[in-house]
Each structure stands twice: as C-alpha cells, then as structure tokens.
Design an enzyme around this catalytic site. Structure first.
Site, PDB file in Angstrom:
ATOM      1  N   THR A 183      39.960  49.588  37.805  1.00 53.79           N
ATOM      2  CA  THR A 183      41.411  49.489  37.632  1.00 53.79           C
ATOM      3  C   THR A 183      41.802  48.470  36.559  1.00 53.79           C
ATOM      4  O   THR A 183      41.081  47.476  36.351  1.00 53.79           O
ATOM      5  CB  THR A 183      42.045  49.069  38.983  1.00 53.79           C
ATOM      6  OG1 THR A 183      43.381  48.626  38.770  1.00 53.79           O
ATOM      7  CG2 THR A 183      41.300  47.907  39.630  1.00 53.79           C
ATOM      8  N   ASP A 184      42.957  48.678  35.938  1.00 49.89           N
ATOM      9  CA  ASP A 184      43.468  47.701  34.967  1.00 49.89           C
ATOM     10  C   ASP A 184      43.924  46.420  35.655  1.00 49.89           C
ATOM     11  O   ASP A 184      44.192  45.425  34.985  1.00 49.89           O
ATOM     12  CB  ASP A 184      44.620  48.305  34.140  1.00 49.89           C
ATOM     13  CG  ASP A 184      45.870  48.627  34.955  1.00 49.89           C
ATOM     14  OD1 ASP A 184      45.806  48.608  36.205  1.00 49.89           O
ATOM     15  OD2 ASP A 184      46.922  48.905  34.343  1.00 49.89           O
ATOM     16  N   GLU A 185      43.997  46.421  37.000  1.00 49.79           N
ATOM     17  CA  GLU A 185      44.446  45.212  37.702  1.00 49.79           C
ATOM     18  C   GLU A 185      43.473  44.065  37.534  1.00 49.79           C
ATOM     19  O   GLU A 185      43.822  42.908  37.773  1.00 49.79           O
ATOM     20  CB  GLU A 185      44.668  45.508  39.192  1.00 49.79           C
ATOM     21  CG  GLU A 185      45.732  46.550  39.368  1.00 49.79           C
ATOM     22  CD  GLU A 185      46.293  46.637  40.762  1.00 49.79           C
ATOM     23  OE1 GLU A 185      46.246  45.656  41.506  1.00 49.79           O
ATOM     24  OE2 GLU A 185      46.802  47.727  41.097  1.00 49.79           O
ATOM     25  N   TYR A 231      42.299  42.604  46.462  1.00 49.12           N
ATOM     26  CA  TYR A 231      41.920  43.927  45.938  1.00 49.12           C
ATOM     27  C   TYR A 231      41.383  43.812  44.514  1.00 49.12           C
ATOM     28  O   TYR A 231      40.271  44.244  44.206  1.00 49.12           O
ATOM     29  CB  TYR A 231      43.116  44.889  45.985  1.00 49.12           C
ATOM     30  CG  TYR A 231      42.901  46.134  45.152  1.00 49.12           C
ATOM     31  CD1 TYR A 231      41.977  47.096  45.546  1.00 49.12           C
ATOM     32  CD2 TYR A 231      43.597  46.347  43.956  1.00 49.12           C
ATOM     33  CE1 TYR A 231      41.741  48.243  44.764  1.00 49.12           C
ATOM     34  CE2 TYR A 231      43.383  47.479  43.184  1.00 49.12           C
ATOM     35  CZ  TYR A 231      42.455  48.419  43.586  1.00 49.12           C
ATOM     36  OH  TYR A 231      42.227  49.539  42.828  1.00 49.12           O
ATOM     37  N   LYS A 234      37.561  44.376  43.020  1.00 53.09           N
ATOM     38  CA  LYS A 234      37.239  45.393  42.004  1.00 53.09           C
ATOM     39  C   LYS A 234      36.593  44.719  40.786  1.00 53.09           C
ATOM     40  O   LYS A 234      35.623  45.240  40.231  1.00 53.09           O
ATOM     41  CB  LYS A 234      38.500  46.152  41.569  1.00 53.09           C
ATOM     42  CG  LYS A 234      39.106  47.049  42.636  1.00 53.09           C
ATOM     43  CD  LYS A 234      38.220  48.197  43.075  1.00 53.09           C
ATOM     44  CE  LYS A 234      38.045  49.271  42.047  1.00 53.09           C
ATOM     45  NZ  LYS A 234      37.332  50.467  42.603  1.00 53.09           N
TER      46      LYS A 234
END
Ligand code: NAD
Ligand code: TYD
Length: 337
Positions: free
Chosen positions: A125-127, A150, A154
């Site tokens: 994810t870009d998070e 989260y 990741k």
C-alpha cells in the site's frame, strides 16, 4: 500458469481471482483464505464452478501448513493479498494486523523459499510512505514513515519480502497501491461505508474536517497492475500503483450523495482518527514506463458502477453486516460523537 492467491475471498483478492480466470491470466488458481470477517466466498461465486478454480481455507500464519500447501500445489507464482486491511481496526486492536501482515507474510515467504517457488508478488500500500506534503508525490524511493499499526505492519512486511530477494534471491516484487474502490468492498472503508449508509438514509460519518486527501484507484485497474507486475516486474523491485485521482474525503462523500440522490444533511462530522494521515500521493511513472500499465477507469464512472453494484446487491450488504460488523461499527463510532 498456476497461481496461489492468498486473500482471494477479500475485496481485491477476489477481483484478482475472477479476472485471472476470466481474462485467462492463469489456467489454475488456488485461493488460500482464512475467511476472517472480511473474507466471503460469495465474492468468488462467479468462478466457483470454473474447472481451474480451487479453494483452501487456511491461515497464512501457519508456516507448516503453508509449506505443505506450496509443496503440494507447486504453483508458478504466489500472489499475496491476504491481510488485515483496515486502519481503524488496527488502531482498536493492533495484534491481528501485526500478526497476519508481518508474521503471515514471513511464513509465506519462508514456505516459498523452501519449496523453490519461482515468483512471488507481495501486494502492499501507499500508506507505507505516510502523509505526503503538497506538492510532493512519493516514488518508490520515498522514505517510509508509517502512522498506524496497519501501515507499519505493511511496511515491515514489504521490507521482509525485499530481504528475501536480497538474501535468498527469491524472485519477489512489491506493489504499493493507493485507496481502492469498487464492487464487493467490505462496508467499513470510506466509499462502501458511505454508499451503504446513504442508501439506508443513515448518517455519513466524516472524520475531522474531511480535507484529508486520498488517491482513488478502481479495483480492476489495481488487479491489472498486479498482473502486469507478475508478468513483467523485476525481482527485488517495488512498483507504485495509483489511480491519478486525488480527492479530499468530503468531496468523495458529496459525489456519493449526488450520485445516490441523497441530501448533504446526512453528512455528520465526527472526531478524527488518531494519527490520521493528511495526504497520500504517489507517482505511477515506473510502472507505466516498465510495463505499459495505466489506470483506465475515471472516478465518476467507477463510482457510478460501484453504487449500482451496491444498489443491486443489498442482500450481500445485509449478510456481511453481521453481528461482528455491528460490534466494530459501534466501537469505532461510539467515541466519535
Ligand atoms: P480485505 O480485508 O477485503 O480482504 C483480506 C482477505 O484476507 C480476506 O479474505 C481475509 O479473509 C483474508 N485473510 C485475512 N487474514 C488472513 C490470514 N491470516 N490467512 C489467510 N487469509 C487471511 O482486504 P483488501 O482490501 O482486499 O486488501 C487486499 C490487500 O491489498 C491487502 O494486502 C492490503 O494491504 C492491500 N491494499 C489494499 C488497499 C485498499 O484500498 N483496500 C489499497 C492498497 C493495498
Ligand atoms: P479508509 O477507507 O479507512 O482507508 P485508509 O484509511 O486506508 O485511507 O479511509 C479513507 C479516508 O476516509 C481516510 O482519510 C479516513 C476517512 N474516513 C472517514 O472520514 N470516515 C469513515 O467512516 C471512514 C471509514 C474513513
């Protein structure tokens, strides 16, 4: 080609499984999913009778089980979607996100290494880049700066996956996509939650000032990108996947109300998320240059397709909104008055 797809009963994984068989990206797909609250076999009903489809209910954290599975199935590649994917849940109970996202990825990588799996795509994810100040966009070399359990889990799993390339020469690529939307998304994330509440004339809870910016990517575009990376991605490389559609949350919510014909009075401002990232932004340049992939769906069309799907699948929403869903909904929104 034979694929093992983890998390194939979830939102994005099930889209990938359906597309892999319909588009003939693979002859055989083994869907490995624990069926948590977010996993639903109805999502793969359209391919359930396909001769190349099979399902194994299993936990990716079970290292021995994953080893046996990969030995038995001997796939050409593993495409790894399974995760605890919701930021708010990871804030309320971080253990599950850390365990599945980090330890689960570890046991899969280890099983892949030991059984000599040829190719591994780790879906992220870009998070992991955290909040990006205007006017910057994250490329794949952007520093990692995570805010939630989260995103931290990741980022950890991305680094672990890349270490399996550096140390063991496992043929791993990592994808980092922006916020996905589309049919079959569990109604805890912004777009499906707002659509489902709007259709039921319930309040639309906007966190804080609603000016947080996300990039929106239609789920089928994401799946085509994962396929492009599977086929053309280089080992040890990371590929951003964005929808070229940056919008503040409040604007997304307004468009949902417009498209559903519901009044703006349904918008309810609630207490902000702790550690809320203000803005995600990324560039696709590397993925487009190296694979030719580009997002195809424009946001307003994608939103209309998504709303139509939720309108016509009210019984799916009713079924996934089980007691567990309601318990989390109450927990998450009780203190956001
Ligand atoms: P989802 O929550 O809809 O589905 C996750 C799936 O994984 C479910 O079917 C669940 O049963 C399964 N699962 C969870 N724990 C498991 C375990 N221990 N063993 C086996 N299966 C397990 O998630 P999603 O939105 O489809 O996201 C899929 C992947 O894409 C995740 O890795 C997520 O981090 C990543 N991603 C999601 C988005 C997004 O906007 N949703 C954006 C970028 C990246
Ligand atoms: P979400 O869909 O949970 O994805 P992520 O946190 O991974 O970006 O949330 C998207 C944005 O919408 C995020 O800024 C938080 C906000 N949001 C709300 O304002 N209200 C809500 O009820 C939810 C679920 C999210």
């Amino acid at each position: 080609m034979k694929l093992v797809v983890t998390g194939g009963a979830g939102f994005i994984g099930s889209c990938f499984v359906r597309m892999a068989l319909h588009e003939k990206w693979a002859d055989n797909v083994v869907n490995v999913d624990k069926l948590t609250y977010a996993g639903n076999l109805e999502n793969v009903q359209p391919v359930a009778e396909h001769p190349g489809y099979s399902f194994v209910q299993a936990d990716i954290c079970d290292g021995v089980g994953m080893g046996e599975l990969l030995e038995r199935e001997a796939p050409d590649a593993v495409v790894h979607f399974a995760a605890e994917s919701h930021v708010d849940r990871s804030i309320h109970s971080p253990a599950a996100a850390i365990h599945t996202n980090f330890n689960g990825t570890f046991s899969l990588l280890e099983a892949a290494r030991r059984s000599g799996i040829v190719r591994f795509v780790h879906v992220s994810t870009d998070e992991v880049y955290g909040s990006i100040p205007v006017p910057y966009e994250a490329d794949e070399k952007f520093p990692l700066q995570t805010s939630s359990p989260y995103s931290a889990s990741k980022a950890g799993s991305d680094l672990l996956a890349l270490s399996y390339f550096t140390t063991y020469e496992l043929n791993v690529s990592v994808t980092r996509a922006s916020n996905n939307y589309g049919p079959y998304q569990f109604p805890e994330k912004l777009i499906p939650l707002m659509i489902s509440n709007a259709l039921e004339d319930r309040p639309l809870p906007v966190y804080g000032d609603g000016q947080q910016v996300r990039d929106w990517l239609f789920v089928e575009d994401h799946c085509r990108a994962v396929h492009a990376v599977l086929k053309k991605g280089e080992p040890g490389e990371i590929y951003n996947v964005g929808g070229n559609c940056s919008l503040p949350n409040l604007e997304v919510v307004r468009r949902i109300l417009q498209a559903t014909g519901k009044p703006e009075t349904l918008i309810t401002r609630v207490t902000d998320r702790p550690g809320h990232d203000r803005r995600y932004a990324l560039t696709n340049e590397k993925l487009t240059r190296t694979t030719g992939w580009e997002p195809r769906m424009d946001f307003d069309t994608g939103l209309r397709v998504t709303i139509d799907w939720y309108r016509h699948n009210r019984s799916w929403i009713d079924r996934v909104k089980s007691g567990e869903y309601r318990r989390f909904y109450e927990l998450n929104y009780a203190d956001r008055k």
